[in-house]
Design an enzyme around this catalytic site. Structure first.
Site, PDB file in Angstrom:
ATOM      1  N   ASP A  48       0.840  -1.205   0.000  1.00 23.99           N
ATOM      2  CA  ASP A  48       0.000   0.000   0.000  1.00 23.99           C
ATOM      3  C   ASP A  48       0.874   1.253   0.000  1.00 23.99           C
ATOM      4  O   ASP A  48       0.374   2.369  -0.127  1.00 23.99           O
ATOM      5  CB  ASP A  48      -1.017  -0.004   1.153  1.00 23.99           C
ATOM      6  CG  ASP A  48      -0.368  -0.064   2.523  1.00 23.99           C
ATOM      7  OD1 ASP A  48       0.871  -0.153   2.609  1.00 23.99           O
ATOM      8  OD2 ASP A  48      -1.114  -0.030   3.532  1.00 23.99           O
ATOM      9  N   SER A  49       2.205   1.057   0.079  1.00 27.76           N
ATOM     10  CA  SER A  49       3.132   2.175  -0.128  1.00 27.76           C
ATOM     11  C   SER A  49       2.951   2.770  -1.523  1.00 27.76           C
ATOM     12  O   SER A  49       3.433   3.876  -1.793  1.00 27.76           O
ATOM     13  CB  SER A  49       4.579   1.714   0.065  1.00 27.76           C
ATOM     14  OG  SER A  49       4.837   0.538  -0.681  1.00 27.76           O
ATOM     15  N   ASP A  87      -0.943  -6.208  -0.505  1.00 29.71           N
ATOM     16  CA  ASP A  87      -1.316  -5.579   0.763  1.00 29.71           C
ATOM     17  C   ASP A  87      -2.823  -5.383   0.834  1.00 29.71           C
ATOM     18  O   ASP A  87      -3.440  -4.932  -0.144  1.00 29.71           O
ATOM     19  CB  ASP A  87      -0.670  -4.188   0.848  1.00 29.71           C
ATOM     20  CG  ASP A  87       0.326  -4.096   1.978  1.00 29.71           C
ATOM     21  OD1 ASP A  87       0.291  -4.946   2.894  1.00 29.71           O
ATOM     22  OD2 ASP A  87       1.150  -3.169   1.936  1.00 29.71           O
ATOM     23  N   LYS A 116      -1.206  -9.543   2.705  1.00 29.50           N
ATOM     24  CA  LYS A 116      -0.559  -9.097   3.943  1.00 29.50           C
ATOM     25  C   LYS A 116      -1.511  -8.129   4.637  1.00 29.50           C
ATOM     26  O   LYS A 116      -2.161  -7.304   3.976  1.00 29.50           O
ATOM     27  CB  LYS A 116       0.771  -8.394   3.639  1.00 29.50           C
ATOM     28  CG  LYS A 116       1.424  -7.766   4.866  1.00 29.50           C
ATOM     29  CD  LYS A 116       2.846  -7.341   4.598  1.00 29.50           C
ATOM     30  CE  LYS A 116       3.007  -5.999   3.938  1.00 29.50           C
ATOM     31  NZ  LYS A 116       2.451  -4.855   4.685  1.00 29.50           N
ATOM     32  N   GLU A 118      -1.948  -5.676   8.456  1.00 29.71           N
ATOM     33  CA  GLU A 118      -1.238  -5.096   9.592  1.00 29.71           C
ATOM     34  C   GLU A 118      -1.983  -5.350  10.897  1.00 29.71           C
ATOM     35  O   GLU A 118      -3.217  -5.331  10.922  1.00 29.71           O
ATOM     36  CB  GLU A 118      -1.082  -3.576   9.390  1.00 29.71           C
ATOM     37  CG  GLU A 118      -0.248  -3.218   8.176  1.00 29.71           C
ATOM     38  CD  GLU A 118      -0.059  -1.706   8.019  1.00 29.71           C
ATOM     39  OE1 GLU A 118      -0.503  -0.935   8.891  1.00 29.71           O
ATOM     40  OE2 GLU A 118       0.550  -1.307   7.002  1.00 29.71           O
ATOM     41  N   GLU A 185       8.297  -4.309  11.222  1.00 33.52           N
ATOM     42  CA  GLU A 185       8.704  -2.971  10.754  1.00 33.52           C
ATOM     43  C   GLU A 185       8.987  -2.051  11.940  1.00 33.52           C
ATOM     44  O   GLU A 185       8.206  -1.998  12.905  1.00 33.52           O
ATOM     45  CB  GLU A 185       7.601  -2.359   9.874  1.00 33.52           C
ATOM     46  CG  GLU A 185       7.954  -0.934   9.418  1.00 33.52           C
ATOM     47  CD  GLU A 185       7.076  -0.399   8.299  1.00 33.52           C
ATOM     48  OE1 GLU A 185       6.174  -1.124   7.831  1.00 33.52           O
ATOM     49  OE2 GLU A 185       7.315   0.757   7.906  1.00 33.52           O
TER      50      GLU A 185
HETATM   51  O1  KIV Z   1       3.479  -1.159   1.686  1.00 33.89           O
HETATM   52  C1  KIV Z   1       4.650  -1.485   1.853  1.00 33.89           C
HETATM   53  O2  KIV Z   1       5.542  -1.157   1.074  1.00 33.89           O
HETATM   54  C2  KIV Z   1       4.963  -2.285   3.045  1.00 33.89           C
HETATM   55  C3  KIV Z   1       6.395  -2.559   3.324  1.00 33.89           C
HETATM   56  C4  KIV Z   1       7.036  -1.334   3.839  1.00 33.89           C
HETATM   57  C5  KIV Z   1       6.576  -3.721   4.230  1.00 33.89           C
HETATM   58  O3  KIV Z   1       4.079  -2.689   3.740  1.00 33.89           O
END
Ligand code: KIV
Length: 283
Positions: A48-49, A87, A116, A118, A185
């Protein structure tokens, strides 16, 4: 040709068994995914970055399931050997287990092989529901950017003994619920080492020191694709932003001076056809 990475193969990769650390990189589109795969990464994270490094938002809270599905599909079309992890965006797994599974299914149908999410023990019902629907789940604890408002910003987590033990408990609970790997993280290196030594699935660190079973960084940070302020754990291996601006300036100067395009970069009409149109002497 490298072998297709699988969830069971990732799950078995504990550094304490003497195997190489896992390498995970983010990618959000086809050219990026091809680069990451050709570099030999084990996992591609459609993170989600994408919100911050591609879409221009200030945080990760703005992206939707449809955004991540769109980028996951682009990555998946390249058919990488690396395992594709998508994500789950904020609010896609917070309301109910049913909604969580539906949203994860959208990402799997877009081409992800795992998702993934959180958070620690609070997420157990969602993790169990996903695993029950045969969707592999990677956990993500410590500094979880989707909790930026609750945490009061992007702050290193687990700095005191109680908070560190809480993280260990979270990791154990996530593994018990069925996570096949856990991203750690923004936690002190000793805390990451303790979590890594406690759980029997691989930990993948980002700002968590060297004693994890793998490492992950963001594509744009590793390549220096933009000059945003990066945290101290980022190592830049290139400065493609600067190189790119130099190249683009060169193009602009060539257009303005008439040096681009040349005859070799243009299509020609046969002389006889040109003559029919009365076009002589056009270089
Ligand atoms: O979204 C992302 O890039 C992440 C990484 C920083 C682990 O969750």
């Amino acid at each position: 040709m490298a072998q297709q990475m699988t969830v069971p193969a990732v799950r078995a990769r504990k550094a304490s068994d003497g195997v190489e650390p896992l390498v995970m990189l983010t990618a959000y589109d086809a050219p990026g995914a091809r680069m990451v795969d050709q570099a030999g990464a084990d996992l591609i994270l459609v993170g989600d970055s994408v919100a911050m490094v591609v879409l221009g938002y200030d945080d990760t809270l703005q992206v939707t399931v449809d955004d991540i599905a769109h980028h996951t599909a682009a990555v998946a079309r390249t058919r990488p050997d690396a395992l594709i992890v998508a994500d789950m965006p904020w609010m896609s797994y917070h309301v109910s287990a049913g909604e969580t599974v539906q949203n994860a299914a959208t990402l799997i149908r877009a081409g992800a092989q795992a998702v993934k999410l959180e958070g620690g023990r609070r997420r157990l019902p969602m993790v169990e529901a996903l695993v029950g629907a045969e969707i592999p789940v990677m956990g993500h604890i410590g500094l979880t950017p989707q909790s930026m408002h609750a945490m009061g910003g992007f702050k290193v987590q687990g700095r005191d003994a109680l908070a560190a033990l809480d993280l260990v408990d979270d990791a154990e609970a996530l593994v018990h619920a069925g996570c096949f790997a856990i991203v750690l993280e923004g936690v002190p290196d000793l805390v990451a080492a303790r979590v890594t030594g406690t759980v029997d699935v691989p930990t993948i660190g980002i700002g968590a020191g060297p004693d994890c079973d793998g490492q992950v960084l963001v594509f744009h940070d590793v390549l220096g694709l933009e000059h945003r302020v990066v945290p101290k754990f980022v190592r830049r291996y290139a400065d493609l932003h600067t190189e790119g601006v130099v190249a683009l300036r060169h193009f602009a100067a060539d257009v303005r001076s008439g040096a681009f395009p040349t005859a070799d970069e243009s299509y020609r009409m046969a002389d006889a056809e040109a003559a029919t149109l009365g076009l002589y002497g056009v270089a």
